[in-house]
Design a protein around this motif. Structure first.
Motif, PDB file in Angstrom:
ATOM      1  N   MET A   1       0.835  -1.178   0.000  1.00 16.80           N
ATOM      2  CA  MET A   1       0.000   0.000   0.000  1.00 16.80           C
ATOM      3  C   MET A   1       0.877   1.236   0.000  1.00 16.80           C
ATOM      4  O   MET A   1       1.975   1.225   0.534  1.00 16.80           O
ATOM      5  N   THR A   2       0.415   2.286  -0.570  1.00 21.12           N
ATOM      6  CA  THR A   2       1.183   3.523  -0.641  1.00 21.12           C
ATOM      7  C   THR A   2       0.407   4.621   0.070  1.00 21.12           C
ATOM      8  O   THR A   2      -0.773   4.805  -0.177  1.00 21.12           O
ATOM      9  N   ASP A   3       1.078   5.327   0.933  1.00 26.18           N
ATOM     10  CA  ASP A   3       0.501   6.469   1.625  1.00 26.18           C
ATOM     11  C   ASP A   3       1.115   7.708   1.001  1.00 26.18           C
ATOM     12  O   ASP A   3       2.280   7.993   1.196  1.00 26.18           O
ATOM     13  N   SER A   4       0.337   8.454   0.230  1.00 29.91           N
ATOM     14  CA  SER A   4       0.892   9.589  -0.504  1.00 29.91           C
ATOM     15  C   SER A   4       1.332  10.720   0.405  1.00 29.91           C
ATOM     16  O   SER A   4       2.119  11.559   0.006  1.00 29.91           O
ATOM     17  N   SER A   5       0.884  10.740   1.657  1.00 33.15           N
ATOM     18  CA  SER A   5       1.248  11.833   2.544  1.00 33.15           C
ATOM     19  C   SER A   5       2.705  11.773   2.981  1.00 33.15           C
ATOM     20  O   SER A   5       3.303  12.791   3.263  1.00 33.15           O
ATOM     21  N   ASP A   6       3.297  10.557   3.067  1.00 36.93           N
ATOM     22  CA  ASP A   6       4.699  10.498   3.470  1.00 36.93           C
ATOM     23  C   ASP A   6       5.519   9.601   2.550  1.00 36.93           C
ATOM     24  O   ASP A   6       6.654   9.282   2.840  1.00 36.93           O
ATOM     25  N   SER A   7       4.980   9.239   1.409  1.00 39.75           N
ATOM     26  CA  SER A   7       5.623   8.408   0.390  1.00 39.75           C
ATOM     27  C   SER A   7       6.280   7.160   0.973  1.00 39.75           C
ATOM     28  O   SER A   7       7.338   6.759   0.546  1.00 39.75           O
ATOM     29  N   GLU A   8       5.654   6.558   1.962  1.00 36.84           N
ATOM     30  CA  GLU A   8       6.151   5.317   2.553  1.00 36.84           C
ATOM     31  C   GLU A   8       5.303   4.161   2.049  1.00 36.84           C
ATOM     32  O   GLU A   8       4.096   4.272   1.952  1.00 36.84           O
ATOM     33  N   GLU A   9       5.951   3.066   1.716  1.00 38.10           N
ATOM     34  CA  GLU A   9       5.252   1.874   1.275  1.00 38.10           C
ATOM     35  C   GLU A   9       5.470   0.783   2.303  1.00 38.10           C
ATOM     36  O   GLU A   9       6.530   0.701   2.914  1.00 38.10           O
ATOM     37  N   ARG A  10       4.461  -0.079   2.471  1.00 41.04           N
ATOM     38  CA  ARG A  10       4.554  -1.200   3.418  1.00 41.04           C
ATOM     39  C   ARG A  10       3.951  -2.440   2.783  1.00 41.04           C
ATOM     40  O   ARG A  10       3.050  -2.366   1.972  1.00 41.04           O
ATOM     41  N   MET A  11       4.465  -3.580   3.236  1.00 40.74           N
ATOM     42  CA  MET A  11       3.876  -4.847   2.850  1.00 40.74           C
ATOM     43  C   MET A  11       4.186  -5.869   3.930  1.00 40.74           C
ATOM     44  O   MET A  11       5.132  -5.692   4.704  1.00 40.74           O
ATOM     45  N   ILE A  12       3.386  -6.899   4.006  1.00 38.48           N
ATOM     46  CA  ILE A  12       3.666  -8.017   4.907  1.00 38.48           C
ATOM     47  C   ILE A  12       3.903  -9.229   4.029  1.00 38.48           C
ATOM     48  O   ILE A  12       3.117  -9.509   3.116  1.00 38.48           O
ATOM     49  N   VAL A  13       5.018  -9.925   4.289  1.00 38.29           N
ATOM     50  CA  VAL A  13       5.363 -11.109   3.502  1.00 38.29           C
ATOM     51  C   VAL A  13       5.405 -12.330   4.414  1.00 38.29           C
ATOM     52  O   VAL A  13       5.699 -12.223   5.601  1.00 38.29           O
ATOM     53  N   HIS A  14       5.109 -13.489   3.809  1.00 43.88           N
ATOM     54  CA  HIS A  14       5.224 -14.765   4.524  1.00 43.88           C
ATOM     55  C   HIS A  14       6.705 -15.129   4.488  1.00 43.88           C
ATOM     56  O   HIS A  14       7.221 -15.571   3.457  1.00 43.88           O
ATOM     57  N   ALA A  15       7.403 -14.885   5.577  1.00 44.59           N
ATOM     58  CA  ALA A  15       8.843 -15.091   5.653  1.00 44.59           C
ATOM     59  C   ALA A  15       9.260 -15.022   7.113  1.00 44.59           C
ATOM     60  O   ALA A  15       8.433 -14.780   7.993  1.00 44.59           O
TER      61      ALA A  15
END
Length: 151
Positions: A1-15
């Motif tokens: 997902m991208t949050d345009s307010s702080d240009s940070e991206e996050r994801m959760i991976v199976h790892a």
């Protein structure tokens, strides 16, 4: 997902992820491939748990940071013993990705890389259940970190 307010991206991976000398190692593989077992052996050799089973990855500028989802913080599955509480760290920069495979190529590390959230990372493939897998993971991390220092 991208949050345009702080240009940070996050994801959760199976790892599973551990920190070796403060550098993040992401261990990927199918269910039952030995991710937690390899992490346990690395922890026994001095690594710190970041997260087991799921890892939250966040991008800030040109770095990816590894953390546990809140519900999994400090938990490590040890087959035959259950879920154990362990000391853990959070917000560790990703440096190397290890993919688990029972039959890895003999000389692949010079050419392997992986792109996560738009950033290219060195990668290697290991057989998790080999006796030397933890040592190989540490050697791969040393090689990557020495290259980063020499660059």
């Amino acid at each position: 997902m991208t949050d345009s307010s702080d240009s940070e991206e996050r994801m959760i991976v199976h790892a599973t992820a551990v920190a070796i000398d403060g550098a993040g190692l992401l261990i990927r593989g199918k269910s039952g491939s030995g991710k937690s077992d390899l992490a346990l052996r690395l922890i026994d050799r001095g690594a710190m748990l970041i997260s087991d089973d799921q890892v939250e990855i966040s991008r800030e500028n040109e770095k990816l940071w590894l953390s546990p989802p809140a519900s999994l913080a400090g938990k490590l599955e040890v087959r035959s013993l259950g879920i154990l509480e362990r000391d853990h760290v959070s917000g560790i920069a990703l440096e190397l990705i290890i993919d688990l495979n029972d039959n890895p190529d003999r000389f692949p590390m010079d050419s392997q890389s992986m792109i996560l959230l738009g950033i290219k990372f060195p990668a290697c493939t290991l057989a998790a259940m080999e006796t030397s897998a933890a040592i190989k993971a540490e050697l791969a991390m040393q090689r990557i970190m020495q290259g980063a220092i020499e660059s």
